[in-house]
Design an enzyme around this catalytic site. Structure first.
Site, PDB file in Angstrom:
ATOM      1  N   ARG A 189      -0.145  -4.549   9.123  1.00  9.08           N
ATOM      2  CA  ARG A 189      -0.131  -3.761   7.679  1.00  9.08           C
ATOM      3  C   ARG A 189       1.065  -4.040   6.880  1.00  9.08           C
ATOM      4  NH1 ARG A 189      -3.618   1.875   8.582  1.00  9.08           N
ATOM      5  NH2 ARG A 189      -5.294   0.899   9.513  1.00  9.08           N
ATOM      6  N   ASP A 230      -4.570  13.769  -2.844  1.00 11.10           N
ATOM      7  CA  ASP A 230      -4.262  12.489  -1.562  1.00 11.10           C
ATOM      8  C   ASP A 230      -2.995  12.220  -1.903  1.00 11.10           C
ATOM      9  OD1 ASP A 230      -6.025  10.928   0.442  1.00 11.10           O
ATOM     10  OD2 ASP A 230      -4.474   9.760  -0.119  1.00 11.10           O
TER      11      ASP A 230
END
Length: 280
Positions: free
Chosen positions: A43, A152
């Site tokens: 990632r 979020d």
């Protein structure tokens, strides 16, 4: 010409991984076990490449510098997963529609406020599903003081959630009647939430492990598939903070693989495997 390729996996050292672990913990409360070393490489290497850094070490030096403050967010985003769908774990929405909203609606019509929180809203499928459930059980909700807070840590997914636009494959999980009632198709085949339902959700960026500029209490909180990223101490602290934001009799919905280990100490009663009620 400067080599813009990131370091190979063989050059991704344990020291690099330990630095990422520390950053993730300090910035977002994320716990990365040693088994995630390869995942972190896959990632973060994308960010190393996109930033044009020649190595993980150089990238992490940049991220932790004053000049890399904006990139720090991108690193945290890369380490979190945003897997979601409409009406995921349908029993929660059935419970919201059949138990929570029918009890709450008459009180809201009488003048009190109604609040539901989607505490990790990702790209918006959860809060928009909540909104459809609310509008189904309480059609005039938007005419009263009823709102859905959707938050979020990732500003990019919050922006996407706010737009409320999804492709045809993503909306397959929405019953046809609700899709036609609450969404409108676009020329390119996508669908977008339209009409009064758009007045229900308010989308905000929020780190659950930082301070919460949130006033008042909630009748229901969805915090699902979030604590899997945290260690035990961070997890229990979050459960307690969420319980403190529930009104008496309010409900907390958690992910199918999660349990509130401190339920009794947090003043919560488990009423179903993934549903807890705030004790009066």
């Amino acid at each position: 010409m400067k080599d813009l390729m990131p370091a190979s996996e063989s050059e991704y050292t344990d020291a690099d991984f330990q630095r990422v672990r520390q950053i993730a913990r300090e910035q977002a409360g994320i716990h990365l076990p040693t088994t995630k070393k390869a995942l972190v490489y896959s990632r973060v290497s994308r960010r190393v490449r996109e930033r044009g850094q020649g190595s993980f070490h150089a990238y992490l030096d940049f991220v932790t510098s004053s000049a890399g403050e904006g990139e720090m967010q991108n690193l945290i985003f890369a380490l979190t997963t945003n897997v979601t769908s409409f009406f995921r774990e349908k029993n929660h929405f059935d419970h919201l529609e059949s138990v929570v909203i029918p009890h709450l609606a008459p009180q809201v019509r009488a003048g009190r406020r109604g609040r539901v929180w989607s505490a990790a809203c990702s790209t918006g499928q959860e809060p928009w599903s909540i909104a459809m459930s609310v509008m189904t059980a309480f059609p005039d909700a938007v005419s009263h003081d009823f709102r859905i807070l959707a938050t979020d840590i990732n500003a990019n997914v919050v922006a996407q959630a706010t737009e409320g636009a999804y492709n045809a494959e993503e909306v397959e999980a929405i019953p046809a009647g609700r899709k036609s009632q609450f969404m409108e198709p676009s020329d390119d085949g996508d669908y977008r939430f339209a009409g009064p339902i758009r007045r229900l959700p308010a989308f905000r960026v929020l780190n659950l492990n930082a301070s919460w500029p949130i006033q008042g209490f909630f009748s229901a909180i969805f915090c699902r598939n979030v604590v899997i990223y945290f260690d035990d101490a961070t997890r229990e602290r979050l459960w307690q903070r969420l319980a403190d934001k529930l009104e008496p009799g309010g409900f907390l919905y958690v992910g199918h693989s999660e349990r509130v280990s401190c339920a009794s100490a947090c003043g919560l009663i488990q009423v179903a495997p993934t549903i807890y009620r705030k004790d009066h």
